[in-house]
Structure formats: C-alpha cells, structure tokens
Design a protein around this motif. Sequence first.
Motif, PDB file in Angstrom:
ATOM      1  N   ASP A   1      36.153  43.537  39.480  1.00 43.53           N
ATOM      2  CA  ASP A   1      37.418  44.435  37.942  1.00 43.53           C
ATOM      3  C   ASP A   1      37.095  44.161  36.874  1.00 43.53           C
ATOM      4  N   VAL A   2      36.890  42.637  36.646  1.00 47.90           N
ATOM      5  CA  VAL A   2      37.167  41.564  35.762  1.00 47.90           C
ATOM      6  C   VAL A   2      36.769  39.826  36.336  1.00 47.90           C
ATOM      7  N   ILE A   3      36.077  39.757  35.052  1.00 43.78           N
ATOM      8  CA  ILE A   3      34.656  38.616  34.973  1.00 43.78           C
ATOM      9  C   ILE A   3      35.464  37.802  33.689  1.00 43.78           C
TER      10      ILE A   3
ATOM     11  N   LYS B   1      46.568  40.905  38.584  1.00 41.56           N
ATOM     12  CA  LYS B   1      47.144  41.003  39.514  1.00 41.56           C
ATOM     13  C   LYS B   1      46.413  41.436  40.777  1.00 41.56           C
ATOM     14  N   GLY B   2      46.062  41.384  41.387  1.00 41.76           N
ATOM     15  CA  GLY B   2      45.503  42.499  42.692  1.00 41.76           C
ATOM     16  C   GLY B   2      44.111  42.843  42.410  1.00 41.76           C
ATOM     17  N   LYS B   3      43.539  42.385  41.728  1.00 41.29           N
ATOM     18  CA  LYS B   3      42.226  42.762  40.933  1.00 41.29           C
ATOM     19  C   LYS B   3      40.886  41.929  41.482  1.00 41.29           C
ATOM     20  N   ASN B   4      39.940  42.360  41.828  1.00 40.78           N
ATOM     21  CA  ASN B   4      38.648  41.519  41.617  1.00 40.78           C
ATOM     22  C   ASN B   4      38.717  40.897  40.666  1.00 40.78           C
ATOM     23  N   ILE B   5      38.738  39.630  41.153  1.00 39.42           N
ATOM     24  CA  ILE B   5      38.684  39.000  39.920  1.00 39.42           C
ATOM     25  C   ILE B   5      37.567  37.419  39.947  1.00 39.42           C
ATOM     26  N   VAL B   6      35.951  37.394  38.885  1.00 39.97           N
ATOM     27  CA  VAL B   6      35.831  36.776  38.670  1.00 39.97           C
ATOM     28  C   VAL B   6      35.103  35.344  37.916  1.00 39.97           C
TER      29      VAL B   6
ATOM     30  N   GLU C   1      27.746  42.306  39.220  1.00 36.13           N
ATOM     31  CA  GLU C   1      29.207  42.144  40.152  1.00 36.13           C
ATOM     32  C   GLU C   1      29.628  43.426  39.389  1.00 36.13           C
ATOM     33  N   LEU C   2      29.791  43.574  38.209  1.00 34.62           N
ATOM     34  CA  LEU C   2      31.095  44.106  37.109  1.00 34.62           C
ATOM     35  C   LEU C   2      30.270  45.720  37.303  1.00 34.62           C
ATOM     36  N   MET C   3      29.256  45.575  36.752  1.00 39.82           N
ATOM     37  CA  MET C   3      28.591  46.616  36.710  1.00 39.82           C
ATOM     38  C   MET C   3      29.066  47.813  37.873  1.00 39.82           C
ATOM     39  N   ASN C   4      27.804  47.126  39.409  1.00 36.85           N
ATOM     40  CA  ASN C   4      28.118  47.761  40.262  1.00 36.85           C
ATOM     41  C   ASN C   4      29.701  48.254  40.944  1.00 36.85           C
TER      42      ASN C   4
END
Length: 268
Positions: free
Chosen positions: A194-196, A152-157, A187-190
């Motif tokens: 925040d989460v895939i 919740k509230g994270k950048n999810i991919v 995208e996660l590495m850089n």
Amino acid sequence: MKSFIKIIKMGLAAVLVLSLAACGASGNVEKMQEASTEEVSKADTICFGTNAEFPPFEYTSENGIIEGFDGIDIAIAKHIAEDNGKTLSISNIDFNLLLKSLQNDNVDAVIAGMTITDERKELVDFSEPYYTATQVMIVKEDSDIQKAADMKGKNIVVIQGYTGEKCVQDLGFSYAAYKKGSETIPELMNGNCDVIVIDSVTAQKFVDDNKGIKIVEDSDAFETEEYVIAVKKGNKELLDKINASISKMKEEGTISEISQQYMDVEVP
Ligand code: GLN
C-alpha cells in the motif's frame, strides 16, 4: 603438499585480483595491473563506492558518464576527482556493505545519497552535507493515506538498511524490506503493497516515471536528512579535499545545476 601450496598461491592471486578490481570496475583493472606498484595507480585514481540503485543519484546506464554509471552523485564524484587532479573510478557495492568497504580500504570514499546518522558516524567520517532530503510515502493516487500515522495496518515496504526503514521502525509499524528501490514500485502498482517509504528525490523520480502513483509528505513524522560523503575514519587528508570541492561546487551553483539536469533525465 605441492597441490596445497598451489591452492594457497591461487587463493593469493585471487585476493590480489579482487582487491585491484574493487576499485577498478572496468577498464582500470588492466591499467592498474600494468602499473609497477599499486601506489602509482592509487595516487592517480580516486575510487568512490556507491550503490547504483538510487535514481537520480546513482543508477546504471549504458551511456553513463563513467563506466556505465550515471546520476547526481556520480557527476559530483567526477567533479571532486577532477578538482583534485584525479581519475574517477566507481565501485558498485551493496548499500549495507558500503561503510565496511571503506573500513577495509576497498574504496577511498562513499557517495550514495547517504544520510548522516549517529550510528553511521561511529563507523566512518563524513563530509559537509551536499544535499538535503526527507523521507516521504509513495502511494497509489486513490490511497487514503494522508499522513504517516495512516500507515498503521497497511502493507508497508521499505528498502533494507535505508533510513526509511529506521523511520518506520521508530513509528512502530511492521513492514517488508526489499533490496532495491526499483523492486518496490511494481509491488505498489500491482497492489501487493500500500505504501513505500523512501527518500523524497528518489520518490519524485519514481512518481515522474510511473503513472497512477503519488507522493504523500509528513514533515511532522519525517525529519530533514542530509546527504554526505563518507571516508575511512581518520582520513582527514581526503576529507579536507572533498569538503573543499563541495564548498566550491555549492558556491558556484554546480550541485543545483547537476540535480536539475538529472531530474529531467528518464532513468533507463
Ligand atoms: N538516504 C538513505 C540512507 O542513507 C538512502 C540512501 C540510498 O539508498 N542510497 O539510508
């Protein structure tokens, strides 16, 4: 008028070449054109549609076992073809168009680490399951995400059209959808995400091949998923053959052997 007819003729020729190429990938197109009727080559070949963006199930590789394609699913497809005395042909298609290409007769079957779902069952017929997986989260090693609710509230991919996308929708979180799994890892590495959320075995492959990232599981939030092979609705003849081959491979331990072998291979 003449040029109009010429344009139509050219269009027809292009459609013919495209329909032949749909199942030909490489090499087979010429063979198919040489055959006196399309049926002759069709009878000898079984064309599987896949989306070669899902290691270790399907990916492109110069030394691929067939036409530059490799992976667990490709090896399984090869077994099925051989078991039925056919030559395997692979057609690499956008994941979201795979079921449509079955409906349009561009491929005979689809093998793509595809999870059976009620929505998809409306469109095509599915084989017996050949593999079990689940959705997981890939995060940086120092992430504070420990369960699905923590997203919740994270950048999810997610990847567009995958069951992972549906899972995140069901959780009610907003997300960004990418076209390919391989695009999400950088995208996660850089730090751009925040989460895939992606299938477990593919996640494991990405984590094995990249430093500083880990898998977080949440079996309360993500159900078990079964991978199946799809055929056109009503194509019982082919489905029976595929199911017979799957049973045989399961009995003989071939599927576990193949998956073990591919988990150890570094994807190019
Ligand atoms: N199992 C997931 C699905 O069916 C992902 C499949 C894939 O990417 N090839 O949506």
